[in-house]
Design a protein around this motif. Sequence first.
Motif, mmCIF file in Angstrom:
data_model
loop_
_atom_site.group_PDB
_atom_site.id
_atom_site.type_symbol
_atom_site.label_atom_id
_atom_site.label_comp_id
_atom_site.label_asym_id
_atom_site.label_seq_id
_atom_site.Cartn_x
_atom_site.Cartn_y
_atom_site.Cartn_z
ATOM 1 N N ASP A 136 -10.130 2.428 -4.710
ATOM 2 C CA ASP A 136 -10.698 2.890 -5.977
ATOM 3 C C ASP A 136 -11.578 4.118 -5.753
ATOM 4 N N PHE A 137 -11.939 4.360 -4.493
ATOM 5 C CA PHE A 137 -12.846 5.450 -4.165
ATOM 6 C C PHE A 137 -12.251 6.488 -3.213
ATOM 7 N N PHE A 138 -11.465 6.007 -2.239
ATOM 8 C CA PHE A 138 -10.866 6.917 -1.263
ATOM 9 C C PHE A 138 -9.428 6.513 -0.960
ATOM 10 N N SER A 139 -8.604 7.514 -0.725
ATOM 11 C CA SER A 139 -7.205 7.291 -0.349
ATOM 12 C C SER A 139 -6.782 8.401 0.598
ATOM 13 N N GLN A 140 -6.056 8.070 1.641
ATOM 14 C CA GLN A 140 -5.603 9.064 2.612
ATOM 15 C C GLN A 140 -6.788 9.825 3.218
ATOM 16 N N GLY A 141 -7.921 9.160 3.295
ATOM 17 C CA GLY A 141 -9.103 9.776 3.879
ATOM 18 C C GLY A 141 -9.819 10.755 2.976
ATOM 19 N N LEU A 142 -9.442 10.803 1.695
ATOM 20 C CA LEU A 142 -10.027 11.751 0.746
ATOM 21 C C LEU A 142 -10.534 11.022 -0.502
ATOM 22 N N PRO A 143 -11.486 11.628 -1.217
ATOM 23 C CA PRO A 143 -11.948 11.028 -2.477
ATOM 24 C C PRO A 143 -10.820 10.977 -3.491
ATOM 25 N N VAL A 144 -10.768 9.936 -4.298
ATOM 26 C CA VAL A 144 -9.832 9.899 -5.423
ATOM 27 C C VAL A 144 -10.606 10.383 -6.653
ATOM 28 N N ASP A 145 -10.015 11.306 -7.385
ATOM 29 C CA ASP A 145 -10.749 11.937 -8.480
ATOM 30 C C ASP A 145 -9.758 12.630 -9.398
ATOM 31 N N MET A 146 -10.274 13.274 -10.448
ATOM 32 C CA MET A 146 -9.390 14.035 -11.324
ATOM 33 C C MET A 146 -10.023 15.379 -11.673
ATOM 34 N N ALA A 185 -3.720 20.610 -11.779
ATOM 35 C CA ALA A 185 -4.232 20.561 -13.148
ATOM 36 C C ALA A 185 -3.317 19.843 -14.127
ATOM 37 N N LEU A 186 -2.009 19.874 -13.883
ATOM 38 C CA LEU A 186 -1.070 19.267 -14.821
ATOM 39 C C LEU A 186 -0.536 17.920 -14.322
ATOM 40 N N SER A 187 -1.264 17.302 -13.416
ATOM 41 C CA SER A 187 -0.831 16.013 -12.885
ATOM 42 C C SER A 187 -0.806 14.945 -13.974
ATOM 43 N N LEU A 188 0.294 14.242 -14.071
ATOM 44 C CA LEU A 188 0.431 13.168 -15.056
ATOM 45 C C LEU A 188 -0.459 11.972 -14.701
ATOM 46 N N GLY A 261 -9.227 21.310 -3.554
ATOM 47 C CA GLY A 261 -8.078 20.413 -3.479
ATOM 48 C C GLY A 261 -8.255 19.280 -2.492
ATOM 49 N N ARG A 262 -9.485 19.064 -2.022
ATOM 50 C CA ARG A 262 -9.744 17.994 -1.058
ATOM 51 C C ARG A 262 -10.033 16.674 -1.801
ATOM 52 N N PHE A 263 -9.008 16.181 -2.470
ATOM 53 C CA PHE A 263 -9.105 14.916 -3.182
ATOM 54 C C PHE A 263 -7.689 14.437 -3.481
ATOM 55 N N VAL A 264 -7.574 13.179 -3.879
ATOM 56 C CA VAL A 264 -6.292 12.596 -4.274
ATOM 57 C C VAL A 264 -6.345 12.330 -5.774
ATOM 58 N N PRO A 265 -5.403 12.897 -6.549
ATOM 59 C CA PRO A 265 -5.439 12.755 -8.014
ATOM 60 C C PRO A 265 -5.331 11.306 -8.483
ATOM 61 N N THR A 266 -6.136 10.963 -9.491
ATOM 62 C CA THR A 266 -6.089 9.653 -10.112
ATOM 63 C C THR A 266 -6.678 9.773 -11.513
ATOM 64 N N ASN A 267 -6.615 8.715 -12.268
ATOM 65 C CA ASN A 267 -7.256 8.663 -13.584
ATOM 66 C C ASN A 267 -8.516 7.826 -13.431
ATOM 67 N N THR A 268 -9.673 8.463 -13.415
ATOM 68 C CA THR A 268 -10.915 7.737 -13.179
ATOM 69 C C THR A 268 -11.295 6.819 -14.337
ATOM 70 N N ASP A 269 -10.624 6.961 -15.490
ATOM 71 C CA ASP A 269 -10.892 6.054 -16.611
ATOM 72 C C ASP A 269 -10.643 4.609 -16.212
#
Length: 330
Positions: A136-146, A185-188, A261-269
């Motif tokens: 929920d916080f990190f994936s692949q060694g990177l922050p998950v965020d949007m 920016a256009l990640s689904l 770009g040092r993050f993994v895309p996710t929906n933080t909602d």
Amino acid sequence: MDKIDFVVTWVNGADKKWQSKRAKFDSGSVSEAGMSSDKAYRDWGTFKYWFRGVEKFAPWVNKVYLVTDDQVPTWLNLRHEKLEVIDHTDIIDAKYLPVFNSNAIEMNLHKIKGLSENFVYFNDDLYLTAPVAKTDFFSQGLPVDMAVLSPIIPEKNGTANFQVNNMEIINSYFSRREILKNGRALSLKYGKNLVRTLLQLPSKRVCGYFEPHLPLKFQKQTFETLWQKEPEIITQTVASKFRAKTNVNLWLFRDWQLATGRFVPTNTDKLGKLYSLDGDNTQVFSNLESGKHKVMCLNDGFEVNDFVKQRELLLASFAKRFPKKSSFER
């Protein structure tokens, strides 16, 4: 996955010793300003439930670092193997102390001795109310965020000044094209939040990022990089005893991670939701007791009618959700 630490800041605004220290530097005009009003330091008495949430819903956490100004809750178990209490003197240069500015304190989190490279930062109004996983916080060694774009909205007593200052720095290092590309920016994966970005695409400049009021995921190297690149404005922020419009804030480090770009895309909602406490918090209390969200941000609103009553009701709801003491309590 690498170890993940939690960092939380806390102040007991009812502490007479702390009040006296603050009064020496507050002429009155500071406390009357919304950014440093008494509300910012008001204690709802719910902090022990922050620890109960961590123990119950994030037992995998490596260490918990509590950052305070010569204050420790009387109920806290200082011998807990996962707990480290960090005083402001441990991370902030003595010439800037004492400081009553959350922006200044947060600029120095990376200086916590022993802090893991990947860590999650909590304000003391952010509570775990349902199970969370490391992913929920990190994936692949990177922050998950949007990296969702959004205009900065000026509001009285708001954070717009800090956000503008942050984005001035971001835009000086990254082009619009780089920000859109690096942020996917256009990640689904951003879900309905993608609409925010689509509305901003016609703009020739990037006005700002959407800032969810949720726990922030950081890498220490981000702090170190920005301290090296922008020492002047960060040092000016640290030197501000109270929050000032010229400050940058913690979101600068998040924005940098998004822009690089040092993050993994996710929906933080999916992680949680912000609630502002006011005169009628029936729905808030219901959602808290049921564990509807993994994280709830219970923001102290400016119009809390009958504070004493609302505080009692909130404490009762927390007690229903967390009826048993945690090992972080004596």
